[in-house]
Motif scaffolding. Sequence first.
Motif, short mmCIF file in Angstrom:
data_model
loop_
_atom_site.label_atom_id
_atom_site.label_comp_id
_atom_site.label_asym_id
_atom_site.label_seq_id
_atom_site.Cartn_x
_atom_site.Cartn_y
_atom_site.Cartn_z
N ARG A 39 0.92 -1.20 0.04
CA ARG A 39 0.18 0.03 0.16
C ARG A 39 0.73 1.05 -0.20
NH1 ARG A 39 -5.42 -0.24 3.62
NH2 ARG A 39 -6.08 0.88 2.00
N TRP A 63 -4.15 4.88 4.13
CA TRP A 63 -3.55 4.41 2.84
C TRP A 63 -4.41 4.38 1.64
CZ3 TRP A 63 1.59 3.10 3.48
CH2 TRP A 63 1.96 3.09 4.78
N TRP A 87 -3.69 0.62 -3.51
CA TRP A 87 -3.52 -0.81 -3.15
C TRP A 87 -2.93 -1.82 -4.16
CZ3 TRP A 87 -5.04 -3.58 1.45
CH2 TRP A 87 -5.84 -2.76 2.24
#
Length: 125
Positions: A97, A112, A115
């Motif tokens: 991430r 975050w 991905w």
Amino acid sequence: QVQLVESGGGLVQAGGSLRLSCVASGRTFSTYRMGWFRQAPGKERELIAAINCNSGSTYYTDSVKGRFAISRDNAKNTIYLQMNSLKLEDTAVYYCRAALGGSIYPSSSIPWKYWGQGTQVTVSS
């Protein structure tokens, strides 16, 4: 926009080692904090290791301290997770991430954002 691609997962015996890699697209990789998460079957996804932009700071969750090491190579737009002394409970899908700003610690107020698709790590007895 950042695209992340993980690799390096696989099947390994307990006590063995694996090294995961995550390659990021884009020209501003060095400005992103980077992290490795994992999700085991039936469990929540957890942050296990993170590194700041210039590799000056790292974070590890207690269960991997002393066994795993996160690093980054900004020239290659890549982060790594060296996993040693693997245990059965390390079996999980591992995700890379990325995020701009914020802290490398679980308490960061900035989520975050980006991905990867994940890579499976299976530790056998």
